[in-house]
Scaffold this motif. Structure first.
Motif, PDB file in Angstrom:
ATOM      1  N   TRP A  80       0.625  -1.119  -0.032  1.00 45.61           N
ATOM      2  CA  TRP A  80      -0.267  -0.269  -0.160  1.00 45.61           C
ATOM      3  C   TRP A  80       1.024   1.159  -0.052  1.00 45.61           C
ATOM      4  O   TRP A  80       2.143   1.581   0.728  1.00 45.61           O
ATOM      5  CB  TRP A  80      -1.113  -0.226   1.216  1.00 45.61           C
ATOM      6  CG  TRP A  80      -0.207  -0.226   2.943  1.00 45.61           C
ATOM      7  CD1 TRP A  80      -0.041  -1.368   3.080  1.00 45.61           C
ATOM      8  CD2 TRP A  80       0.670   1.218   3.648  1.00 45.61           C
ATOM      9  NE1 TRP A  80       0.185  -1.291   4.231  1.00 45.61           N
ATOM     10  CE2 TRP A  80       0.862  -0.333   4.520  1.00 45.61           C
ATOM     11  CE3 TRP A  80       0.505   1.989   3.642  1.00 45.61           C
ATOM     12  CZ2 TRP A  80       1.928   0.302   6.077  1.00 45.61           C
ATOM     13  CZ3 TRP A  80       1.269   2.192   4.166  1.00 45.61           C
ATOM     14  CH2 TRP A  80       1.474   1.539   5.551  1.00 45.61           C
ATOM     15  N   TRP A  82       0.067   5.601   0.988  1.00 42.76           N
ATOM     16  CA  TRP A  82      -1.162   6.728   1.299  1.00 42.76           C
ATOM     17  C   TRP A  82      -1.023   8.041   1.314  1.00 42.76           C
ATOM     18  O   TRP A  82       0.481   8.253   1.970  1.00 42.76           O
ATOM     19  CB  TRP A  82      -1.649   6.194   2.586  1.00 42.76           C
ATOM     20  CG  TRP A  82      -3.105   4.828   2.107  1.00 42.76           C
ATOM     21  CD1 TRP A  82      -2.498   3.233   2.640  1.00 42.76           C
ATOM     22  CD2 TRP A  82      -4.325   4.972   1.953  1.00 42.76           C
ATOM     23  NE1 TRP A  82      -3.607   2.801   2.513  1.00 42.76           N
ATOM     24  CE2 TRP A  82      -4.647   3.486   2.487  1.00 42.76           C
ATOM     25  CE3 TRP A  82      -4.986   5.897   1.879  1.00 42.76           C
ATOM     26  CZ2 TRP A  82      -6.100   3.164   1.754  1.00 42.76           C
ATOM     27  CZ3 TRP A  82      -6.398   5.934   1.457  1.00 42.76           C
ATOM     28  CH2 TRP A  82      -6.916   4.460   1.183  1.00 42.76           C
ATOM     29  N   GLU A 122      -3.724  -2.004   6.010  1.00 43.21           N
ATOM     30  CA  GLU A 122      -3.414  -3.685   5.781  1.00 43.21           C
ATOM     31  C   GLU A 122      -4.288  -4.546   6.081  1.00 43.21           C
ATOM     32  O   GLU A 122      -4.743  -4.535   7.552  1.00 43.21           O
ATOM     33  CB  GLU A 122      -1.948  -4.083   5.569  1.00 43.21           C
ATOM     34  CG  GLU A 122      -1.510  -5.311   4.745  1.00 43.21           C
ATOM     35  CD  GLU A 122      -0.194  -5.706   5.055  1.00 43.21           C
ATOM     36  OE1 GLU A 122       0.986  -5.112   5.174  1.00 43.21           O
ATOM     37  OE2 GLU A 122       0.105  -6.880   5.319  1.00 43.21           O
ATOM     38  N   SER A 128      -6.356  -3.480   1.262  1.00 43.25           N
ATOM     39  CA  SER A 128      -6.247  -2.968   2.557  1.00 43.25           C
ATOM     40  C   SER A 128      -7.523  -3.141   2.967  1.00 43.25           C
ATOM     41  O   SER A 128      -7.742  -4.527   3.135  1.00 43.25           O
ATOM     42  CB  SER A 128      -6.825  -1.299   1.841  1.00 43.25           C
ATOM     43  OG  SER A 128      -7.373  -0.627   2.424  1.00 43.25           O
ATOM     44  N   GLY A 233      -5.277   6.875  -1.580  1.00 45.97           N
ATOM     45  CA  GLY A 233      -4.262   5.143  -2.010  1.00 45.97           C
ATOM     46  C   GLY A 233      -4.394   4.602  -2.962  1.00 45.97           C
ATOM     47  O   GLY A 233      -5.181   4.518  -3.576  1.00 45.97           O
ATOM     48  N   THR A 235      -3.011   0.662  -3.347  1.00 43.67           N
ATOM     49  CA  THR A 235      -2.811  -0.963  -2.693  1.00 43.67           C
ATOM     50  C   THR A 235      -2.871  -2.077  -3.672  1.00 43.67           C
ATOM     51  O   THR A 235      -4.095  -1.672  -4.875  1.00 43.67           O
ATOM     52  CB  THR A 235      -4.580  -1.053  -1.406  1.00 43.67           C
ATOM     53  OG1 THR A 235      -5.110  -1.576  -1.794  1.00 43.67           O
ATOM     54  CG2 THR A 235      -3.469   0.132  -0.641  1.00 43.67           C
TER      55      THR A 235
END
Ligand SMILES: [Ca+2]
Ligand SMILES: [Ca+2]
Length: 507
Positions: A80, A82, A122, A128, A233, A235
């Protein structure tokens, strides 16, 4: 039949492919602004320490100069990235360039792009957490429900209560989607995610066309409510199958209505005008209070004048210049004094060296050069001192001699002829003077001998050239000439005295 389907597919593709036009172009009322704190792109995407400015990443994600690899093509990976800052505009556009590649004909699991109220952690939904608040856009590679509708780009909104239905690829939860094969394309694919007037539209560049601006329409959703403020974000996750999930660029732009901006500026201007009025009012009140104070206290002789109390900018600059010049003058004076001292020392050294070269011959001994030089200098100085003292004494003697000769000459010019007795008296006076002259000559001779003795031992006339001929007047010759002149002088006066005496005697 198959050829018809192929041609239809191509035709549809041609229909859907178009050049993307920015909303600010079609709507002049919109002002577009790039949000660099909500963006990243290569080259130099990451710092040397591997961090990405304004972003945080973790899990299996690795940032490099050109991209952020959210997951490598390894099974059961989650990664990920962000944003650290929030996106708070009503209208915005995300432009994302990504690449999903894998060795298998089928990949997994996929990638997700988020705009959520809180940064994700996570979790099980494409890397996510589930039950998010906000927007999730999934690039779902693996066909879990076996409906042969994957890979798919799907949009799902969540108010924080829904759990993503992985087994059915969220088919009953997604608000919009388009089936596109985004894996293993020769070029990175690009997504434009446009959120304008609460309408969400997604466009895709399929990664085949060389035209960066060639986009296909994917899906559009009207009247959706997204968080007022949220984090961005990206992921990704892998499962039993694995793909590389790379993000090459994420660019964020915001849009503002021109009239709203003008009103905001006007409001700012209005506020500034209000502050200015308040300041002017305060200043007037202050002046009024000062005037009232002077009126109530007429005896207060010290009328404060701020212009006199405080140094003006001009005065301060002028003072600084004067101080600088004074420092320069002091420095120059110091340098001049030191130069004078140095020059005096150099002249003394030069004089000493020249005396040594001219007057002091080499001794030929083993005395060190510096010691010998000092001894020679001292000897020359002492000789000069004695010489000076002797000459002063000699001058004093000559002065006395001149005085006596003057007296003798005066007597000769005014002879007393009153009688023989007087002549005898005058003759006796002359005899006394001649005796004194004789004594004086002896004294001069003695002084001369002493001086000659010292001079012959201590002072030598400098030689010229290698021949050694003396070109100066030696002390012996000098004093001999002086003594001879004195003797001739005395003899002359004695002769005149005799000449004057005999005529008067035989008259
Ligand atoms: Ca799936
Ligand atoms: Ca499916």
């Amino acid at each position: 039949m198959y050829s018809y389907l192929f041609i239809s597919t191509i035709y549809c593709s041609i229909i859907y492919v178009f050049s993307y036009t920015d909303p600010s172009v079609t709507n002049p009322q919109l002002v577009k602004r790039f949000e660099y704190k909500l963006s990243f792109k290569g080259p130099h995407l990451a710092f040397k320490d591997g961090s990405v400015p304004f972003w945080t990443f973790g899990g299996s994600a690795i940032a490099s100069d050109e991209q952020v690899r959210i997951t490598p093509s390894i099974r059961s990976q989650k990664g990920w990235i962000w944003s650290k800052n929030t996106l708070s505009a009503n209208d915005w556009l995300l432009d994302i360039k990504l690449r999903i590649t894998g060795r298998g004909r089928v990949g997994a699991d996929g990638m997700a792009i988020w705009f959520t109220e809180n940064p994700g952690v996570e979790g099980s939904v494409f890397g996510s957490n589930d039950q998010w608040k906000g927007l999730g856009i999934f690039l779902d590679s693996f066909d879990n429900d076996a409906l042969q509708n994957n890979p798919i780009i799907a949009v799902m909104l969540n108010d924080g209560t829904k759990s993503y239905d992985h087994q059915h690829d969220g088919s009953s939860q997604i608000q919009g989607s388009c089936v596109r094969d985004f894996r293993n394309k020769p070029l990175p694919i690009r997504l434009k995610i446009e959120y304008i007037n609460q309408g969400l539209t997604i466009y895709i560049n399929n990664g085949i066309s060389q035209d960066d601006n060639a986009f296909e329409f994917c899906t559009h959703i009207d009247h959706i409510q997204l968080p007022k403020v949220g984090y961005l974000g990206v992921t990704a996750a892998t499962g039993g199958l694995a793909d590389d999930h790379d993000v090459l660029e994420l660019l964020t732009h915001t849009y503002f209505d021109r009239q709203v901006l003008a009103k905001a500026h006007a409001a700012t201007d209005e506020q500034a005008r209000k502050y200015k009025e308040e300041y002017e009012k305060y200043e007037q009140e202050l002046q009024k209070e000062q005037a009232d104070y002077r009126k109530d206290h007429p005896d207060a002789t010290t009328t404060l004048n701020e212009q006199q109390l405080y140094e003006t900018e001009y005065d301060r600059e002028f003072r600084v210049i004067l101080e600088g010049q004074d420092q320069i003058r002091l420095s120059l004076t110091s340098v001049d004094r030191k130069m004078a001292e140095l020059l005096g020392r150099i002249e003394r050294l030069t004089s000493t060296d020249s005396r040594q070269v001219e007057n002091v011959p080499s001794t030929g001994t083993n005395i060190p050069a510096d010691v010998a030089r000092i001894q020679d200098i001292n000897r020359v100085i002492n000789a000069n001192t004695d010489m000076t003292r002797t000459i002063q004494s000699f001058a004093q003697v000559l002065t006395d001699l001149q005085q006596k000769v003057n007296n003798l000459q005066t007597n000769l010019k005014n002879p007393q002829v009153v009688g023989t007795g007087n002549q005898v008296v005058g003759s006796n006076v002359d005899a006394n003077i001649l005796n004194e002259l004789r004594d004086t000559i002896r004294q001069i001779k003695s002084e001369t001998n002493t001086l000659l003795h010292k001079s012959s031992n201590q002072i030598q006339c400098p030689t010229v050239g290698s021949v050694g001929d003396s070109s100066c007047l030696g002390p012996y010759t000098f004093f001999a000439i002086i003594a001879l002149q004195i003797v001739i002088f005395i003899g002359y006066f004695t002769y005149r005295k005799q000449q004057d005496y005999f005529p008067r005697k035989y008259l």
